[in-house]
Design a protein around this motif. Sequence first.
Motif, PDB file in Angstrom:
ATOM      1  N   PHE B 419      47.129  31.098  32.349  1.00  0.00           N
ATOM      2  CA  PHE B 419      46.451  31.607  32.904  1.00  0.00           C
ATOM      3  C   PHE B 419      45.238  31.242  34.061  1.00  0.00           C
ATOM      4  CE2 PHE B 419      47.612  32.520  28.098  1.00  0.00           C
ATOM      5  CZ  PHE B 419      48.656  33.586  29.086  1.00  0.00           C
ATOM      6  N   GLY B 420      45.780  29.743  34.630  1.00  0.00           N
ATOM      7  CA  GLY B 420      44.141  29.514  35.967  1.00  0.00           C
ATOM      8  C   GLY B 420      45.145  30.341  36.863  1.00  0.00           C
ATOM      9  N   ARG B 421      46.229  30.246  37.181  1.00  0.00           N
ATOM     10  CA  ARG B 421      46.978  30.852  38.113  1.00  0.00           C
ATOM     11  C   ARG B 421      46.822  32.849  38.429  1.00  0.00           C
ATOM     12  NH1 ARG B 421      51.216  34.260  37.836  1.00  0.00           N
ATOM     13  NH2 ARG B 421      52.123  34.798  40.214  1.00  0.00           N
ATOM     14  N   ARG B 422      46.943  32.787  37.264  1.00  0.00           N
ATOM     15  CA  ARG B 422      46.280  34.571  37.195  1.00  0.00           C
ATOM     16  C   ARG B 422      44.840  34.835  37.204  1.00  0.00           C
ATOM     17  NH1 ARG B 422      49.522  38.691  34.818  1.00  0.00           N
ATOM     18  NH2 ARG B 422      51.793  38.283  34.724  1.00  0.00           N
ATOM     19  N   ALA B 423      44.138  33.714  36.932  1.00  0.00           N
ATOM     20  CA  ALA B 423      42.627  33.968  37.083  1.00  0.00           C
ATOM     21  C   ALA B 423      42.910  33.865  38.035  1.00  0.00           C
ATOM     22  CB  ALA B 423      42.224  33.594  36.355  1.00  0.00           C
TER      23      ALA B 423
END
Lengths: 256, 614, 261
Positions: B419-423
């Motif tokens: 979710f870091g990447r997606r954010a």
Amino acid sequence: MTKAPEAGPREVTMRVWRGEDRASGAFADHRVAVDPGMVILDVLFRVQATSAPDLAVRWNCKAGKCGSCSAEVNGRPRLMCMTRLSSLPLDQPITVAPMATFPLVRDLVTDVSFNYEKAKTIPAFRPAPKDADGTRRMYQEEVERVQEFHKCIECFLCQDVCHVIRDHEENKEAFAGPRFFVRLAALEMHPLDTNDRIELARAKHGLGYCNITKCCTEVCPEDIHITDNAIIPLKERVVTEFYDPLVWAKRRLLGR
Amino acid sequence: MDDLEYDVVVIGAGGAGMRAAIEAKAQGARTAIVCKSLFGKAHTVMAEGGIAAALRNVWKEDSWQVHFRDTMRGGKLLNHWRMAQIHAQESPDRVLELEEWGAMFDRTPDGLILQRDFGGHRYARLAHVGDRTGLEMIRTLQDRAVELGIDVLMECTIQKLLTDDGRVAGCLGYLRQSGEMVLLRAKAIVLATGGIGKCWRVTSNSWEYTGDGMAMALEAGADLIDMEFVQFHPTGMVWPPSVRGILVTEGVRGDGGTLRNKDGERFMFWYIPDFFREETADTEAEADRWYDNKKDNRRTPDLLPRDEVARAINTEVKAGRGSAHGGVLLDIASRRSPEYIRSRLPSMYHQFKELADIDITKEPMEVGPTLHYMMGGIRVDPDTQATTVPGLFAAGEVAAGMHGSNRLGGNSLSDLLVFGRRAGLHAAQHANAQRAPGAVDPADVAATERRLAAPLERAGEDPYALHHDLQAVMQDLVGIIRTRTELDEAARQLGDLRRRYDRVGAKGGRRYNPGWNLALDLASMLTVAEAVARSAALREESRGGHTRGDFPNSDPEWGRKNVVARWRDGRIELTTEPLAQMPPDLAAIVGSEPKATEQTAVESTAPAGLGGHR
Amino acid sequence: MATMTALRQRTLRRDAWWIEPAFLFVLFSAFVVYSFFAGIANANYFVDPYLSPFYSPCITANCAHLTFGPIVGTWWNLAPAIWIVGFPLSFRLTCYYYRKAYYRSFFQAPAACTVPDARSKYGGETAFPLVWQNIHRLTWYPAVILVFILALDAVQAFWFPTASGGHAFGIGLGSLLMTVNVVLLALYTFGCHFCRYLFGGRLDRFHLRPIAFRLYSLISALNLSHGRYAILSLVSVGLTDLYVRLLSLGVIVDPRIVFGG
């Protein structure tokens, strides 16, 4: 299992460096009550809560994993969260001073940006192509050597204790310090890395300044054998590239 | 005051923040990452066990579906199903990506990433590096961030999110080293500030964990959900007092360690809940065989999800079967060779040796629950991590939904990466679609400046004493087992603390002044503490990390609702809203919602049931 | 709250940090002085079958116990040790452990950790003459040969002259000393950092070279105690020479059992 409470005095004197620069600062003594099992950082919290609420201390995890609370306790570079009172003589004041190698911010906090600047000068990991089946294979025996270097928590105690920059400010430009020799070694010995940093280690990072007096290894809280496993093997690789007449002769003869 | 402008500003430099910044930068956004500590010191370094991902290197039977099922069941089905699905599907790629950037995980004999067992996971699934996986992950991401040339503002605490007509315009904070204010104008902001552990006294969390991101987001108009779900890790150190709370990795149990009470009994066998009975060994012999043969044996109850184990320990201690210092015993010394222990758990060995004079290859460890993780937090879109405030994104522990009512070990590091990447990706896309950052209202800046300066200008309440009292309230009244009376009392006392806080004063100047810094952090802590206590009072059931002594059963009605906290006229307002419904194909994978059964170990009835045990 | 200004103190260390450098200073100085006189003495270095390690290999025509050769003719009338002293000397001078030891104890750069350097300028091993430390590996090869020669000497030290002019097997204190000496020298020489590099350290992919990896692991284990073997072998070389010298001077008698003599 149950340990008897540690014997010893219930009060200690903390002799803590205070001030915003080294010329005008001074040590200040604080008498504080202590409990069994306390580490230096606990005692400093008590100093903050009782007599010096603005005492600047940098800390974070308080479990020896982040490497923030580096300072010099009785003249020895230590993590304050891992230095137990019971390991020190308590009948005399305990001296806590900021790391000497870096500019002072305030009290026990220093400006360690030197290290972050050096980190930028190291070429990143560049892996070889993947195996035919799309995986990357590395084996435990070759991974383990590098994992020792990856244990580094960047407390910068090795940088602090290294006399090359501790005692000779002018060397900071040309010398990266033990922490970054560890990083260079981790990259150089990575089984999949393709970058070559040997010339850089010699010329730009000043590997030759190290006279292997091993203080970095002595202070490393992670027990990384910095000198034997990182610096000396790097020096040997530099020798092969630049100083070994046999290698030189072989290259001349074989034309490579 | 420094005045800087970026496309994307990431607040927080743990795993989620770093991964977000890397992605935003890779998308071409001008990116800055702000961290409260030095770069690379974030709380992620303390993660020990590993990164959960169905890589299938050790067990071919594993798949994203099984991982998804484990995650949902571990969270007692309160997870946002879509986040759990994305997480299970994408985490293998995120782990392999770390390897591309230089990470070195432990290996299988044929050279692939080795995976270890952890609580609640059907198969050995955690990619790991001994017991310092978080450090490996942080350093790998840190080096990648340095390689990409991302701007880093270290020792910078953000205090206020600035909005322009409801959308993000930037943020304001101060630099610890100088005490100077800094204004960051941005088209998009990613919050990755982690959790709220410092509201409790016994916690594995570091000083940064003061809930800044949640409090700022709330005040900027975002929703907080699931704030009642707080995870107590079952095994923290309990002795000596100064190290109480420091984490003892679940890897100890994954690698063969077992929990015993003071009489040497393996009490976890008494606390197997019906929900997990089918997949849990009920004899010591089967549990011990399981380590080597997972196909024909069921997993040891030592590795039940964390909420179950924490409650069981709590019950044993309360029943007078605890160890000398109010914990239980975690024994690996009698079960594995010293060489094995030292090679698999080097930092645990080191930690006990240095801090407690205990040699874990010879003696059992004394452990007890410690506040570890916040399941609740900012409500986000499961695909984009966008909050309800345009331009504001959140990832990692500060965001909610992924873990439902209880997080499985190992699912945090993978959460950060996925979710870091997606954010970062969606923040960059959002920023690229904007022409310029929103306008910053000078009145907001001036008001924040006044608020920051206020504690220095008065001699009032001592911030250290206030913090101490706040921790006492949360520890004593908002702990593992909660009741209405205690929660109401907590809310009342938090109100008192809030009034005292209005008079908080700090001695000294602005330059690296921890008293002043703490005084400012307390504002966020008080806000999130109130959200936790009031949400916990509202949810009248027991589920995962939220156990009510007065409502010991889980309630299917509550199983379909989130508690939502919003900021209205300077106050926290609570409502409940329906949970997103799982599509039928995924629901079939997960299995049914547990019936209205009692959570185990609220009342200790279990031991009597075991063959006239006592 | 009493205050004091004390950063002018040389070091804040409270422990006896000076003991180690002082001890090494004395030990090395004593060894240098002793070996200088023993090396130029040109006498009392051989008592059949014991040959002092300072004089091995003995390659000059004027030698009391020729190892091989003579390579150097009768024109040479000084001590035979002078021809070979350079090999072990250069090996030890450039050894990573000895560098640490004498940089600390002689150069005081630094004498101990957090104790300031004695000199204000410092360039390390980047320039002449110390850049020559990099030839350490060239000195390792002769050092290895020396270990084998001293091993032969140690074997010969078990064969004692008989009245009939032959040799008979026996064990004397000298034979044991020479054996211990060569074992310590071997542990020191084969635990060398260059040796560790040569037999595996230079590789990154160990799994492709399993034998090299086994050797590397073995040498790494030895290398952990490199400093200890450096000192022990130095002391044992000196003591072995002293033993032979005292025997030769008749100060002591070699306790021995000779079989079938």
